[in-house]
Design a protein around this motif. Structure first.
Motif, PDB file in Angstrom:
ATOM      1  N   MET A 252       0.687  -1.367   0.221  1.00  0.00           N
ATOM      2  CA  MET A 252       0.062  -0.026  -0.114  1.00  0.00           C
ATOM      3  C   MET A 252       0.947   1.231   0.076  1.00  0.00           C
ATOM      4  SD  MET A 252      -2.833  -0.900   2.679  1.00  0.00           S
ATOM      5  CE  MET A 252      -4.123   0.350   2.109  1.00  0.00           C
ATOM      6  N   LEU A 253       1.987   1.300   0.775  1.00  0.00           N
ATOM      7  CA  LEU A 253       2.749   2.442   0.937  1.00  0.00           C
ATOM      8  C   LEU A 253       3.458   2.514  -0.457  1.00  0.00           C
ATOM      9  CD1 LEU A 253       3.908   2.028   4.536  1.00  0.00           C
ATOM     10  CD2 LEU A 253       2.906   3.912   3.882  1.00  0.00           C
ATOM     11  N   GLU A 254       4.041   1.708  -0.863  1.00  0.00           N
ATOM     12  CA  GLU A 254       4.827   1.747  -2.285  1.00  0.00           C
ATOM     13  C   GLU A 254       3.808   2.305  -3.306  1.00  0.00           C
ATOM     14  OE1 GLU A 254       8.279  -1.725  -1.731  1.00  0.00           O
ATOM     15  OE2 GLU A 254       6.327  -2.196  -2.575  1.00  0.00           O
ATOM     16  N   ASN A 255       2.651   1.756  -3.359  1.00  0.00           N
ATOM     17  CA  ASN A 255       1.676   2.204  -4.256  1.00  0.00           C
ATOM     18  C   ASN A 255       1.393   3.808  -4.298  1.00  0.00           C
ATOM     19  OD1 ASN A 255       1.315  -0.211  -5.486  1.00  0.00           O
ATOM     20  ND2 ASN A 255      -0.347  -0.696  -4.145  1.00  0.00           N
ATOM     21  N   LEU A 256       2.015   4.551  -3.134  1.00  0.00           N
ATOM     22  CA  LEU A 256       1.729   5.838  -3.074  1.00  0.00           C
ATOM     23  C   LEU A 256       2.560   6.497  -4.226  1.00  0.00           C
ATOM     24  CD1 LEU A 256       1.282   6.384   0.734  1.00  0.00           C
ATOM     25  CD2 LEU A 256      -0.677   6.289  -1.029  1.00  0.00           C
ATOM     26  N   MET A 257       3.627   5.986  -4.320  1.00  0.00           N
ATOM     27  CA  MET A 257       4.823   6.812  -5.467  1.00  0.00           C
ATOM     28  C   MET A 257       3.803   6.954  -6.870  1.00  0.00           C
ATOM     29  SD  MET A 257       7.433   8.009  -4.203  1.00  0.00           S
ATOM     30  CE  MET A 257       8.069   8.459  -5.760  1.00  0.00           C
TER      31      MET A 257
ATOM     32  N   HIS B 270      -3.297   8.296   0.811  1.00  0.00           N
ATOM     33  CA  HIS B 270      -2.550   8.195   2.084  1.00  0.00           C
ATOM     34  C   HIS B 270      -3.460   7.777   3.350  1.00  0.00           C
ATOM     35  CE1 HIS B 270      -0.301  10.006   5.633  1.00  0.00           C
ATOM     36  NE2 HIS B 270       0.774   8.894   5.195  1.00  0.00           N
ATOM     37  N   LEU B 271      -4.266   8.479   3.213  1.00  0.00           N
ATOM     38  CA  LEU B 271      -5.417   8.368   4.394  1.00  0.00           C
ATOM     39  C   LEU B 271      -6.118   6.959   4.265  1.00  0.00           C
ATOM     40  CD1 LEU B 271      -7.377  11.653   4.313  1.00  0.00           C
ATOM     41  CD2 LEU B 271      -5.395  10.924   6.234  1.00  0.00           C
ATOM     42  N   LYS B 272      -6.093   6.191   3.106  1.00  0.00           N
ATOM     43  CA  LYS B 272      -6.532   4.841   2.860  1.00  0.00           C
ATOM     44  C   LYS B 272      -5.312   3.859   3.808  1.00  0.00           C
ATOM     45  CE  LYS B 272      -9.262   5.335  -1.171  1.00  0.00           C
ATOM     46  NZ  LYS B 272      -9.173   4.766  -2.635  1.00  0.00           N
ATOM     47  N   VAL B 273      -4.218   4.240   3.553  1.00  0.00           N
ATOM     48  CA  VAL B 273      -3.124   3.418   4.182  1.00  0.00           C
ATOM     49  C   VAL B 273      -3.031   3.852   5.535  1.00  0.00           C
ATOM     50  CG1 VAL B 273      -0.751   3.073   4.137  1.00  0.00           C
ATOM     51  CG2 VAL B 273      -1.658   3.717   2.071  1.00  0.00           C
ATOM     52  N   VAL B 274      -3.366   4.775   6.082  1.00  0.00           N
ATOM     53  CA  VAL B 274      -3.505   5.164   7.475  1.00  0.00           C
ATOM     54  C   VAL B 274      -4.431   4.420   8.207  1.00  0.00           C
ATOM     55  CG1 VAL B 274      -3.802   7.151   9.023  1.00  0.00           C
ATOM     56  CG2 VAL B 274      -2.230   7.657   7.049  1.00  0.00           C
ATOM     57  N   ASP B 275      -5.624   4.327   7.680  1.00  0.00           N
ATOM     58  CA  ASP B 275      -6.818   3.568   8.149  1.00  0.00           C
ATOM     59  C   ASP B 275      -6.377   2.086   8.358  1.00  0.00           C
ATOM     60  OD1 ASP B 275      -8.441   5.911   8.402  1.00  0.00           O
ATOM     61  OD2 ASP B 275      -9.564   5.544   6.564  1.00  0.00           O
ATOM     62  N   PHE B 276      -5.772   1.748   7.352  1.00  0.00           N
ATOM     63  CA  PHE B 276      -5.366   0.227   7.447  1.00  0.00           C
ATOM     64  C   PHE B 276      -4.374   0.150   8.467  1.00  0.00           C
ATOM     65  CE2 PHE B 276      -2.323  -3.167   6.370  1.00  0.00           C
ATOM     66  CZ  PHE B 276      -3.118  -4.068   6.648  1.00  0.00           C
TER      67      PHE B 276
END
Length: 98
Positions: A25-30, A75-81
């Protein structure tokens, strides 16, 4: 340039799967978050007691770029997870002169 570093300690339940999912998920933010200049995501292999499970090192042009990243919907989707699967985290933000 602004550097944003976060280290995460994951809960034991489904730890391996959650680590892999969070990393992806984090890497997909790039390429998704316009102000994100670089991201390095690493899963820990150290068995030291003080070790954390996952870390990210991200860079932004300035503080405004970091602030835009913080509220970006993807990013907020990643934060929620991550809030669901992490025991705690540590953060460091600093300005770097090149």
């Amino acid at each position: 340039m602004v550097v944003h570093i976060v280290m995460f300690q994951f809960k034991d339940e489904n730890k391996a799967a959650n680590l892999i999912h969070a990393k992806q998920m984090l890497e997909n933010l790039m390429g998704t978050v316009p102000t994100l200049r670089s991201m390095d995501v690493g899963m820990n292999f150290s068995d030291e007691a003080r070790a954390m499970d996952l870390s990210i090192i991200t860079t932004f042009e300035d503080r405004a770029g970091l602030e835009a990243y913080a509220v970006h919907p993807e990013h907020l989707k990643v934060v929620d997870f991550i809030k669901e699967v992490v025991e705690y985290s540590k953060v460091v933000d600093y300005e770097k002169t090149v």
